[in-house]
Design a protein around this motif. Structure first.
Motif, PDB file in Angstrom:
ATOM      1  N   PHE A 108       9.795  48.176-100.956  1.00  0.00           N
ATOM      2  CA  PHE A 108       8.967  48.959-100.040  1.00  0.00           C
ATOM      3  C   PHE A 108       9.690  49.199 -98.722  1.00  0.00           C
ATOM      4  O   PHE A 108       9.173  49.852 -97.827  1.00  0.00           O
ATOM      5  N   GLY A 109      10.883  48.674 -98.606  1.00  0.00           N
ATOM      6  CA  GLY A 109      11.675  48.817 -97.391  1.00  0.00           C
ATOM      7  C   GLY A 109      12.897  47.935 -97.472  1.00  0.00           C
ATOM      8  O   GLY A 109      13.084  47.178 -98.434  1.00  0.00           O
ATOM      9  N   ARG A 110      13.744  48.033 -96.492  1.00  0.00           N
ATOM     10  CA  ARG A 110      15.001  47.296 -96.466  1.00  0.00           C
ATOM     11  C   ARG A 110      14.965  46.275 -95.329  1.00  0.00           C
ATOM     12  O   ARG A 110      14.520  46.568 -94.235  1.00  0.00           O
ATOM     13  N   ALA A 111      15.457  45.087 -95.628  1.00  0.00           N
ATOM     14  CA  ALA A 111      15.599  44.045 -94.611  1.00  0.00           C
ATOM     15  C   ALA A 111      17.084  43.705 -94.496  1.00  0.00           C
ATOM     16  O   ALA A 111      17.811  43.733 -95.491  1.00  0.00           O
ATOM     17  N   TRP A 112      17.526  43.396 -93.308  1.00  0.00           N
ATOM     18  CA  TRP A 112      18.913  43.004 -93.082  1.00  0.00           C
ATOM     19  C   TRP A 112      18.955  41.556 -92.670  1.00  0.00           C
ATOM     20  O   TRP A 112      18.193  41.123 -91.811  1.00  0.00           O
ATOM     21  N   ILE A 113      19.841  40.806 -93.277  1.00  0.00           N
ATOM     22  CA  ILE A 113      20.029  39.399 -92.925  1.00  0.00           C
ATOM     23  C   ILE A 113      21.424  39.282 -92.334  1.00  0.00           C
ATOM     24  O   ILE A 113      22.402  39.740 -92.922  1.00  0.00           O
ATOM     25  N   ASP A 114      21.487  38.699 -91.172  1.00  0.00           N
ATOM     26  CA  ASP A 114      22.756  38.575 -90.470  1.00  0.00           C
ATOM     27  C   ASP A 114      22.886  37.153 -89.951  1.00  0.00           C
ATOM     28  O   ASP A 114      21.922  36.568 -89.484  1.00  0.00           O
ATOM     29  N   GLU A 115      24.063  36.589 -90.080  1.00  0.00           N
ATOM     30  CA  GLU A 115      24.300  35.232 -89.584  1.00  0.00           C
ATOM     31  C   GLU A 115      24.688  35.300 -88.107  1.00  0.00           C
ATOM     32  O   GLU A 115      25.492  36.134 -87.703  1.00  0.00           O
ATOM     33  N   VAL A 116      24.111  34.434 -87.300  1.00  0.00           N
ATOM     34  CA  VAL A 116      24.435  34.387 -85.878  1.00  0.00           C
ATOM     35  C   VAL A 116      25.747  33.635 -85.708  1.00  0.00           C
ATOM     36  O   VAL A 116      25.885  32.498 -86.154  1.00  0.00           O
ATOM     37  N   ALA A 117      26.714  34.273 -85.068  1.00  0.00           N
ATOM     38  CA  ALA A 117      28.031  33.656 -84.881  1.00  0.00           C
ATOM     39  C   ALA A 117      28.016  32.637 -83.749  1.00  0.00           C
ATOM     40  O   ALA A 117      28.640  31.592 -83.830  1.00  0.00           O
ATOM     41  N   ALA A 118      27.280  32.938 -82.681  1.00  0.00           N
ATOM     42  CA  ALA A 118      27.261  32.041 -81.525  1.00  0.00           C
ATOM     43  C   ALA A 118      26.058  32.375 -80.659  1.00  0.00           C
ATOM     44  O   ALA A 118      25.515  33.474 -80.730  1.00  0.00           O
ATOM     45  N   ILE A 119      25.681  31.417 -79.859  1.00  0.00           N
ATOM     46  CA  ILE A 119      24.606  31.614 -78.889  1.00  0.00           C
ATOM     47  C   ILE A 119      25.176  31.288 -77.521  1.00  0.00           C
ATOM     48  O   ILE A 119      25.755  30.221 -77.321  1.00  0.00           O
ATOM     49  N   ASP A 120      25.040  32.223 -76.594  1.00  0.00           N
ATOM     50  CA  ASP A 120      25.551  31.997 -75.246  1.00  0.00           C
ATOM     51  C   ASP A 120      24.866  30.801 -74.616  1.00  0.00           C
ATOM     52  O   ASP A 120      23.675  30.556 -74.836  1.00  0.00           O
ATOM     53  N   GLU A 121      25.615  30.048 -73.829  1.00  0.00           N
ATOM     54  CA  GLU A 121      25.033  28.901 -73.134  1.00  0.00           C
ATOM     55  C   GLU A 121      24.168  29.344 -71.959  1.00  0.00           C
ATOM     56  O   GLU A 121      23.196  28.687 -71.614  1.00  0.00           O
ATOM     57  N   GLU A 122      24.518  30.440 -71.343  1.00  0.00           N
ATOM     58  CA  GLU A 122      23.777  30.963 -70.195  1.00  0.00           C
ATOM     59  C   GLU A 122      22.905  32.142 -70.620  1.00  0.00           C
ATOM     60  O   GLU A 122      23.302  32.940 -71.471  1.00  0.00           O
ATOM     61  N   LEU A 123      21.731  32.245 -70.002  1.00  0.00           N
ATOM     62  CA  LEU A 123      20.887  33.411 -70.238  1.00  0.00           C
ATOM     63  C   LEU A 123      21.560  34.613 -69.593  1.00  0.00           C
ATOM     64  O   LEU A 123      22.212  34.496 -68.559  1.00  0.00           O
ATOM     65  N   ARG A 124      21.389  35.760 -70.207  1.00  0.00           N
ATOM     66  CA  ARG A 124      21.888  36.977 -69.594  1.00  0.00           C
ATOM     67  C   ARG A 124      20.896  38.097 -69.856  1.00  0.00           C
ATOM     68  O   ARG A 124      20.202  38.089 -70.876  1.00  0.00           O
ATOM     69  N   PRO A 125      20.805  39.025 -68.937  1.00  0.00           N
ATOM     70  CA  PRO A 125      19.840  40.121 -69.111  1.00  0.00           C
ATOM     71  C   PRO A 125      20.191  40.959 -70.340  1.00  0.00           C
ATOM     72  O   PRO A 125      21.360  41.216 -70.615  1.00  0.00           O
ATOM     73  N   CYS A 126      19.165  41.343 -71.061  1.00  0.00           N
ATOM     74  CA  CYS A 126      19.368  42.150 -72.256  1.00  0.00           C
ATOM     75  C   CYS A 126      18.129  43.024 -72.444  1.00  0.00           C
ATOM     76  O   CYS A 126      17.015  42.509 -72.499  1.00  0.00           O
ATOM     77  N   PRO A 127      18.299  44.334 -72.529  1.00  0.00           N
ATOM     78  CA  PRO A 127      17.127  45.194 -72.711  1.00  0.00           C
ATOM     79  C   PRO A 127      16.440  44.905 -74.041  1.00  0.00           C
ATOM     80  O   PRO A 127      17.097  44.590 -75.033  1.00  0.00           O
ATOM     81  N   ALA A 128      15.134  45.007 -74.057  1.00  0.00           N
ATOM     82  CA  ALA A 128      14.361  44.738 -75.270  1.00  0.00           C
ATOM     83  C   ALA A 128      14.786  45.650 -76.411  1.00  0.00           C
ATOM     84  O   ALA A 128      14.730  45.270 -77.572  1.00  0.00           O
ATOM     85  N   SER A 129      15.244  46.854 -76.091  1.00  0.00           N
ATOM     86  CA  SER A 129      15.661  47.783 -77.144  1.00  0.00           C
ATOM     87  C   SER A 129      16.939  47.321 -77.836  1.00  0.00           C
ATOM     88  O   SER A 129      17.309  47.841 -78.875  1.00  0.00           O
ATOM     89  N   PHE A 130      17.619  46.331 -77.285  1.00  0.00           N
ATOM     90  CA  PHE A 130      18.870  45.836 -77.847  1.00  0.00           C
ATOM     91  C   PHE A 130      18.677  44.533 -78.610  1.00  0.00           C
ATOM     92  O   PHE A 130      19.383  44.251 -79.562  1.00  0.00           O
ATOM     93  N   ALA A 131      17.712  43.728 -78.191  1.00  0.00           N
ATOM     94  CA  ALA A 131      17.503  42.403 -78.787  1.00  0.00           C
ATOM     95  C   ALA A 131      16.897  42.515 -80.181  1.00  0.00           C
ATOM     96  O   ALA A 131      16.100  43.402 -80.463  1.00  0.00           O
ATOM     97  N   ASN A 132      17.288  41.588 -81.053  1.00  0.00           N
ATOM     98  CA  ASN A 132      16.750  41.483 -82.404  1.00  0.00           C
ATOM     99  C   ASN A 132      16.927  42.748 -83.239  1.00  0.00           C
ATOM    100  O   ASN A 132      16.087  43.089 -84.048  1.00  0.00           O
ATOM    101  N   ARG A 133      18.033  43.437 -83.005  1.00  0.00           N
ATOM    102  CA  ARG A 133      18.351  44.619 -83.791  1.00  0.00           C
ATOM    103  C   ARG A 133      19.835  44.587 -84.134  1.00  0.00           C
ATOM    104  O   ARG A 133      20.646  44.117 -83.356  1.00  0.00           O
ATOM    105  N   LEU A 134      20.177  45.107 -85.298  1.00  0.00           N
ATOM    106  CA  LEU A 134      21.590  45.246 -85.651  1.00  0.00           C
ATOM    107  C   LEU A 134      22.137  46.489 -84.958  1.00  0.00           C
ATOM    108  O   LEU A 134      21.517  47.545 -84.975  1.00  0.00           O
ATOM    109  N   HIS A 135      23.276  46.332 -84.340  1.00  0.00           N
ATOM    110  CA  HIS A 135      23.950  47.462 -83.697  1.00  0.00           C
ATOM    111  C   HIS A 135      25.283  47.641 -84.387  1.00  0.00           C
ATOM    112  O   HIS A 135      26.160  46.796 -84.308  1.00  0.00           O
ATOM    113  N   TRP A 136      25.410  48.723 -85.096  1.00  0.00           N
ATOM    114  CA  TRP A 136      26.562  48.970 -85.949  1.00  0.00           C
ATOM    115  C   TRP A 136      27.714  49.544 -85.161  1.00  0.00           C
ATOM    116  O   TRP A 136      27.586  50.567 -84.505  1.00  0.00           O
TER     117      TRP A 136
END
Length: 155
Positions: A108-136
Motif C-alpha cells: 500500500f506504500g513504500r517504507a525506507w529503512i536507513d541505518e544511522v551512522a552517527a549521532i552528533d554530541e551537540e544539538l544543532r538547529p535543523c529545520p523540521a522539513s529536513f529532520a526524519n527524511r531521506l535526502h538523496w
C-alpha cells in the motif's frame, strides 16, 4: 507577509502575557505545514490572552486543544502501526546492519529503512522539513534502490 520584524513583534506580544518562545517556534506556528498545533494547552491560553476575540470562548479553545491532542495521538498511533507493519513484513532484515538504504514495498506504500551512522554530541538547529527524511544525494541510487525493493511475500 512573513518577515523577521513580524515574528519579533509577535514574540514581544506573547511575552507580555507570559509566553516566551523563540523566533523559530513562532515561525513554525505561523507557517509550518506539518505542525499539528502548539505543544501545550498553556500555549493556547496564552495566545488567546494575547489575541482575545469575541467569536470564540473558553469552551471553543478547550475543544481546539482537545482536537490538537486527538490528532497528535492519531499521528503517533499511525506511526506505531507503520513501524509494526514494517517489522512484520521485513522480519530479521530490519535488524541486520546495512550500508545502504532498504526499500520495503508494503503493498500500500513504500517504507525506507536507513541505518544511522552517527549521532552528533551537540544539538544543532535543523529545520523540521529536513529532520526524519531521506535526502538523496544521487537520484540514480534512489531509483535503483526502488527497483530492487524488498517485497512482501504475501502480496
Amino acid at each position: 507577509m512573513e518577515n523577521s520584524a513580524t515574528r519579533q513583534w509577535l514574540s514581544r506580544k506573547l511575552a507580555q502575557v507570559g509566553l516566551h518562545r523563540n523566533i523559530q517556534t513562532l515561525r513554525s506556528w505561523m507557517f509550518g505545514k506539518n505542525l499539528i498545533g502548539p505543544r501545550t494547552e498553556d500555549d493556547i491560553h496564552a495566545i488567546t490572552r494575547a489575541y482575545p476575540t469575541r467569536s470564540y470562548g473558553d469552551r471553543d479553545w478547550a475543544e481546539c486543544w482537545n482536537a490538537i491532542r486527538e490528532l497528535r495521538a492519531l499521528h503517533i498511533s499511525a506511526g506505531n502501526r507503520l513501524t509494526g507493519l514494517v517489522a512484520r513484513h521485513c522480519g530479521a532484515a530490519v535488524h541486520e546492519a546495512s550500508n545502504v538504504e532498504l526499500s520495503v514495498d508494503l503493498g500500500f506504500g513504500r517504507a525506507w529503512i536507513d541505518e544511522v551512522a552517527a549521532i552528533d554530541e551537540e544539538l544543532r538547529p535543523c529545520p523540521a522539513s529536513f529532520a526524519n527524511r531521506l535526502h538523496w544525494i544521487d537520484a540514480g541510487w534512489r531509483d535503483r534502490a526502488v527497483r530492487f525493493s524488498m517485497k512482501r511475500e504475501d502480496a
